[in-house]
Design an enzyme around this catalytic site. Sequence first.
Site, PDB file in Angstrom:
ATOM      1  CG  HIS A 126      -1.537   1.301   1.530  1.00  0.00           C
ATOM      2  ND1 HIS A 126      -2.665   1.754   0.888  1.00  0.00           N
ATOM      3  CD2 HIS A 126      -1.171   2.273   2.397  1.00  0.00           C
ATOM      4  CE1 HIS A 126      -2.971   2.951   1.358  1.00  0.00           C
ATOM      5  NE2 HIS A 126      -2.083   3.290   2.283  1.00  0.00           N
ATOM      6  CD  GLU A 127       2.360   3.563   3.810  1.00  0.00           C
ATOM      7  OE1 GLU A 127       2.782   4.662   3.377  1.00  0.00           O
ATOM      8  OE2 GLU A 127       1.333   3.474   4.497  1.00  0.00           O
TER       9      GLU A 127
END
Length: 141
Positions: free
Chosen positions: A110-111
């Site tokens: 996600h990051e």
Amino acid sequence: ERAPYSRRVRMIDVSRRDEIELGARQFEQILQQNRQNVLPKYDPRVQLVQTVGERIAFTANQPDFDWQFAVINSPEINAFCLPGGKVAVFTGLLDSVITSEDELAAVLAHEYVLKSRSVSRSLLSFLFTRSLRTSNKKSSS
């Protein structure tokens, strides 16, 4: 340039090389500011982040990235990925939220996807353009 996945057209005023250099400088600055709290490489949490992070890095297929992983001893429940593959995870996230490698992989992916690839370049471009407009207004007044 077209954004990954959505294929929407976006204007990017920051070169990829500049973005990667900015990420490296910012990462070093963050590590320096937190030098007392950066965990050593032999800590099991660092080894976990390194192992899972390397899998994300392999899948990301970004040969120009110099991936680095750090764990910062802080109760903050957070993680981040800067341009160029600079990744940090706070122990607050690892110790109180993450219960498996899969969960950590989801957070790191996600990051990487949201911040490092599409959002950060758009944001940098926006801030750069905005700073030009601001400096033009000041010089014309």
